[in-house]
Design an enzyme around this catalytic site. Sequence first.
Site, PDB file in Angstrom:
ATOM      1  N   GLU A   1      77.064  -2.889  32.882  1.00 24.54           N
ATOM      2  CA  GLU A   1      77.095  -2.285  31.531  1.00 24.54           C
ATOM      3  C   GLU A   1      75.687  -1.903  31.101  1.00 24.54           C
ATOM      4  O   GLU A   1      75.470  -0.833  30.522  1.00 24.54           O
ATOM      5  CB  GLU A   1      77.710  -3.270  30.520  1.00 24.54           C
ATOM      6  CG  GLU A   1      79.209  -3.486  30.659  1.00 24.54           C
ATOM      7  CD  GLU A   1      79.577  -4.379  31.846  1.00 24.54           C
ATOM      8  OE1 GLU A   1      78.694  -5.084  32.383  1.00 24.54           O
ATOM      9  OE2 GLU A   1      80.760  -4.360  32.247  1.00 24.54           O
TER      10      GLU A   1
ATOM     11  N   SER B   1      65.881 -15.774  32.680  1.00 21.95           N
ATOM     12  CA  SER B   1      67.141 -15.962  31.943  1.00 21.95           C
ATOM     13  C   SER B   1      67.247 -17.364  31.353  1.00 21.95           C
ATOM     14  O   SER B   1      66.739 -18.340  31.924  1.00 21.95           O
ATOM     15  CB  SER B   1      68.340 -15.755  32.874  1.00 21.95           C
ATOM     16  OG  SER B   1      68.255 -14.511  33.493  1.00 21.95           O
TER      17      SER B   1
ATOM     18  N   GLN C   1      61.896 -17.056  39.775  1.00 20.03           N
ATOM     19  CA  GLN C   1      61.774 -16.267  38.546  1.00 20.03           C
ATOM     20  C   GLN C   1      62.473 -16.977  37.384  1.00 20.03           C
ATOM     21  O   GLN C   1      63.689 -17.157  37.414  1.00 20.03           O
ATOM     22  CB  GLN C   1      62.428 -14.894  38.770  1.00 20.03           C
ATOM     23  CG  GLN C   1      62.390 -14.001  37.542  1.00 20.03           C
ATOM     24  CD  GLN C   1      63.257 -12.751  37.716  1.00 20.03           C
ATOM     25  OE1 GLN C   1      64.167 -12.729  38.553  1.00 20.03           O
ATOM     26  NE2 GLN C   1      62.985 -11.728  36.944  1.00 20.03           N
ATOM     27  N   GLY C   2      61.708 -17.350  36.372  1.00 23.13           N
ATOM     28  CA  GLY C   2      62.285 -18.051  35.222  1.00 23.13           C
ATOM     29  C   GLY C   2      62.346 -17.141  34.011  1.00 23.13           C
ATOM     30  O   GLY C   2      61.504 -17.266  33.109  1.00 23.13           O
TER      31      GLY C   2
ATOM     32  N   GLU D   1      60.350  -0.801  46.112  1.00 21.33           N
ATOM     33  CA  GLU D   1      61.506  -0.523  46.984  1.00 21.33           C
ATOM     34  C   GLU D   1      62.733  -0.386  46.094  1.00 21.33           C
ATOM     35  O   GLU D   1      63.528  -1.296  45.951  1.00 21.33           O
ATOM     36  CB  GLU D   1      61.677  -1.647  48.000  1.00 21.33           C
ATOM     37  CG  GLU D   1      62.272  -1.211  49.322  1.00 21.33           C
ATOM     38  CD  GLU D   1      63.720  -0.740  49.252  1.00 21.33           C
ATOM     39  OE1 GLU D   1      63.923   0.490  49.122  1.00 21.33           O
ATOM     40  OE2 GLU D   1      64.630  -1.560  49.335  1.00 21.33           O
TER      41      GLU D   1
ATOM     42  N   SER E   1      67.243 -18.345  40.871  1.00 19.57           N
ATOM     43  CA  SER E   1      67.600 -18.229  42.287  1.00 19.57           C
ATOM     44  C   SER E   1      66.558 -18.911  43.156  1.00 19.57           C
ATOM     45  O   SER E   1      65.353 -18.691  42.973  1.00 19.57           O
ATOM     46  CB  SER E   1      67.652 -16.760  42.717  1.00 19.57           C
ATOM     47  OG  SER E   1      68.579 -16.070  41.957  1.00 19.57           O
TER      48      SER E   1
HETATM   49  C1  LIG Z   1      73.085 -13.824  41.828  1.00 19.35           C
HETATM   50  C2  LIG Z   1      72.240 -13.913  40.583  1.00 19.35           C
HETATM   51  C3  LIG Z   1      70.917 -14.256  40.682  1.00 19.35           C
HETATM   52  C4  LIG Z   1      70.138 -14.355  39.526  1.00 19.35           C
HETATM   53  N1  LIG Z   1      68.828 -14.763  39.674  1.00 19.35           N
HETATM   54  C5  LIG Z   1      68.058 -14.919  38.564  1.00 19.35           C
HETATM   55  C6  LIG Z   1      66.730 -15.442  38.679  1.00 19.35           C
HETATM   56  O1  LIG Z   1      66.242 -15.766  39.774  1.00 19.35           O
HETATM   57  N2  LIG Z   1      66.006 -15.606  37.554  1.00 19.35           N
HETATM   58  C7  LIG Z   1      66.475 -15.267  36.327  1.00 19.35           C
HETATM   59  O2  LIG Z   1      65.747 -15.410  35.351  1.00 19.35           O
HETATM   60  N3  LIG Z   1      67.755 -14.793  36.176  1.00 19.35           N
HETATM   61  C8  LIG Z   1      68.554 -14.621  37.261  1.00 19.35           C
HETATM   62  N4  LIG Z   1      69.844 -14.178  37.130  1.00 19.35           N
HETATM   63  C9  LIG Z   1      70.380 -13.948  35.789  1.00 19.35           C
HETATM   64  C10 LIG Z   1      70.681 -12.504  35.448  1.00 19.35           C
HETATM   65  O3  LIG Z   1      69.489 -11.782  35.203  1.00 19.35           O
HETATM   66  C11 LIG Z   1      71.609 -12.504  34.220  1.00 19.35           C
HETATM   67  O4  LIG Z   1      72.816 -13.122  34.628  1.00 19.35           O
HETATM   68  C12 LIG Z   1      71.914 -11.113  33.733  1.00 19.35           C
HETATM   69  O5  LIG Z   1      70.760 -10.539  33.159  1.00 19.35           O
HETATM   70  C13 LIG Z   1      73.050 -11.111  32.693  1.00 19.35           C
HETATM   71  O6  LIG Z   1      72.814 -12.029  31.687  1.00 19.35           O
HETATM   72  P1  LIG Z   1      73.928 -13.112  31.263  1.00 19.35           P
HETATM   73  O7  LIG Z   1      74.425 -13.761  32.508  1.00 19.35           O
HETATM   74  O8  LIG Z   1      73.338 -13.957  30.204  1.00 19.35           O
HETATM   75  O9  LIG Z   1      75.131 -12.258  30.678  1.00 19.35           O
HETATM   76  P2  LIG Z   1      75.207 -11.616  29.226  1.00 19.35           P
HETATM   77  O10 LIG Z   1      73.960 -10.854  28.955  1.00 19.35           O
HETATM   78  O11 LIG Z   1      75.607 -12.676  28.260  1.00 19.35           O
HETATM   79  O12 LIG Z   1      76.379 -10.589  29.416  1.00 19.35           O
HETATM   80  C14 LIG Z   1      77.766 -10.955  29.311  1.00 19.35           C
HETATM   81  C15 LIG Z   1      78.575  -9.669  29.390  1.00 19.35           C
HETATM   82  O13 LIG Z   1      78.273  -8.829  28.259  1.00 19.35           O
HETATM   83  C16 LIG Z   1      77.867  -7.544  28.711  1.00 19.35           C
HETATM   84  N5  LIG Z   1      76.806  -7.003  27.850  1.00 19.35           N
HETATM   85  C17 LIG Z   1      75.686  -7.650  27.436  1.00 19.35           C
HETATM   86  N6  LIG Z   1      74.925  -6.825  26.686  1.00 19.35           N
HETATM   87  C18 LIG Z   1      75.560  -5.635  26.628  1.00 19.35           C
HETATM   88  C19 LIG Z   1      75.293  -4.388  25.996  1.00 19.35           C
HETATM   89  N7  LIG Z   1      74.156  -4.199  25.294  1.00 19.35           N
HETATM   90  N8  LIG Z   1      76.188  -3.372  26.155  1.00 19.35           N
HETATM   91  C20 LIG Z   1      77.311  -3.548  26.892  1.00 19.35           C
HETATM   92  N9  LIG Z   1      77.641  -4.726  27.489  1.00 19.35           N
HETATM   93  C21 LIG Z   1      76.783  -5.745  27.366  1.00 19.35           C
HETATM   94  C22 LIG Z   1      77.317  -7.764  30.106  1.00 19.35           C
HETATM   95  O14 LIG Z   1      77.356  -6.581  30.873  1.00 19.35           O
HETATM   96  C23 LIG Z   1      78.266  -8.848  30.646  1.00 19.35           C
HETATM   97  O15 LIG Z   1      79.441  -8.260  31.112  1.00 19.35           O
HETATM   98  C24 LIG Z   1      70.665 -14.071  38.256  1.00 19.35           C
HETATM   99  C25 LIG Z   1      72.016 -13.700  38.157  1.00 19.35           C
HETATM  100  C26 LIG Z   1      72.806 -13.633  39.300  1.00 19.35           C
HETATM  101  C27 LIG Z   1      74.254 -13.261  39.135  1.00 19.35           C
END
Ligand SMILES: Cc1cc2nc3c(=O)[nH]c(=O)nc-3n(C[C@H](O)[C@H](O)[C@H](O)COP(=O)(O)OP(=O)(O)OC[C@H]3O[C@@H](n4cnc5c(N)ncnc54)[C@H](O)[C@@H]3O)c2cc1C
Length: 395
Positions: free
Chosen positions: A379, A140, A137-138, A256, A172
């Site tokens: 959050e 993020s 999945q691409g 699911e 992932s």
């Molecule tokens: C184990 C794992 C597998 C993953 N696999 C994939 C994958 O296969 N493909 C893919 O595309 N992505 C994947 N991801 C990415 C995942 O979807 C993102 O990490 C997630 O959506 C959070 O985005 P970010 O890491 O950019 O954090 P950010 O969005 O930058 O968040 C940083 C912090 O700010 C807080 N925050 C952000 N916005 C708000 C708001 N509006 N209100 C309150 N707090 C807020 C968040 O809760 C967090 O604490 C994976 C992540 C993990 C950990």
Amino acid sequence: MDWEDSQEQAAFRAEVRQVIQEHLPDRYRSADGAGERAWEFDRKSDDPEAREAADSWLRTLSERRWVAPQWPYEYGGAGLTPMEQFVLNQELARVGAPHVGGSGVGLLGPTLIVHGTDEQKARYLPPILKGEVAWAQGYSEPGAGSDLASLQTRAERDGDTYVINGQKIWTSGAHAADALFLLARTDPEAPKHRGISFLLVEDIRQPGISIRPLIDMGDHHYFNETFLEDVRVPISNRVGEENRGWYVGMTLLDFERSNIGAAEGARRALARLVRDAHSTGRPLPPVARLAIAERYVESQVMFQFSLRIISMQNRGLIPNHEASVAKLFASEMSQRISLTATRAFGLHAQRWADGTAAGRATDSYIRSVPATIRGGTSEVQRNVIATRGLGLPRG
Ligand SMILES: Cc1cc2nc3c(=O)[nH]c(=O)nc-3n(C[C@H](O)[C@H](O)[C@H](O)COP(=O)(O)OP(=O)(O)OC[C@H]3O[C@@H](n4cnc5c(N)ncnc54)[C@H](O)[C@@H]3O)c2cc1C
């Protein structure tokens, strides 16, 4: 309310247990170490035993149409009632059996079933079910996670192809995947949700794609950075209309949603903790005993959340903020359980992953951390519950 299985459910549960008993490869029987992507990684492993385990488990599930039981029957689903699906998922989760088919089953398949053309369904669904093609999945990007609509990866039209340039992150299993579905910006001038398209890259190893490992804090290679440089895909690989990809990408109808896997995982983790606590031969500090009891209560609460969601699905309702409640509670509970385990072992828990009960507890705590980030952070889930569930105004 009667929590007992009906006669039919009990018969189906017995059938599932028998299949697991007879066919689950030994490799997956002590599944706590295997991880949910064990099948995806094993099918590409250099170890013939791992490959054989992945193939044999795939055969077992495919023969019964249990690879994607939640899909409609006409597309290869099992034609089970929501309650039977729940029983199947519960029994598989009870022993920690790995999922087969990865993101293709849970994310891409349901999206294609809703938004794909007949040609796309015929082309992409069967290889997912046969375990031939695993999708990554691409979504993020370094600057687009919770605020996914800010994504910057571009896809520009050139004749009958799109040319994609950009960077994805946290992909992932991309290193063990065959293909990649992604969101890319096709109209940079449009408001951010309206200029995005959903594209299928059929060969993740095609020229222009480079995948670099990201090693997580538990020292595991689970996710990656994926760079795309002049990657060409035919226009026919777009799912849904151009610039409407945001709405396609948000479908992700993972039926699911009950999180029964998490409820069963919690039960397994607690049972192990109790076993390990006995095996030390020392009495537990009272504070640890009380904390374990509290975690037990939480695991029961989680089970009730799962039942609530399945009862909605049984009535044809789609869980919304209820699924956020279950995701939030399950992911934070699993962290609390493993943190409780590390505290129960005190200073011994500083030995990490050394094969002892204390080391296992620490390893499982470290593995539990990403659960509150992936698939929408805690959050973000709380925001959904506050606004859609409780009707509170947005800030
Ligand atoms: C184990 C794992 C597998 C993953 N696999 C994939 C994958 O296969 N493909 C893919 O595309 N992505 C994947 N991801 C990415 C995942 O979807 C993102 O990490 C997630 O959506 C959070 O985005 P970010 O890491 O950019 O954090 P950010 O969005 O930058 O968040 C940083 C912090 O700010 C807080 N925050 C952000 N916005 C708000 C708001 N509006 N209100 C309150 N707090 C807020 C968040 O809760 C967090 O604490 C994976 C992540 C993990 C950990």
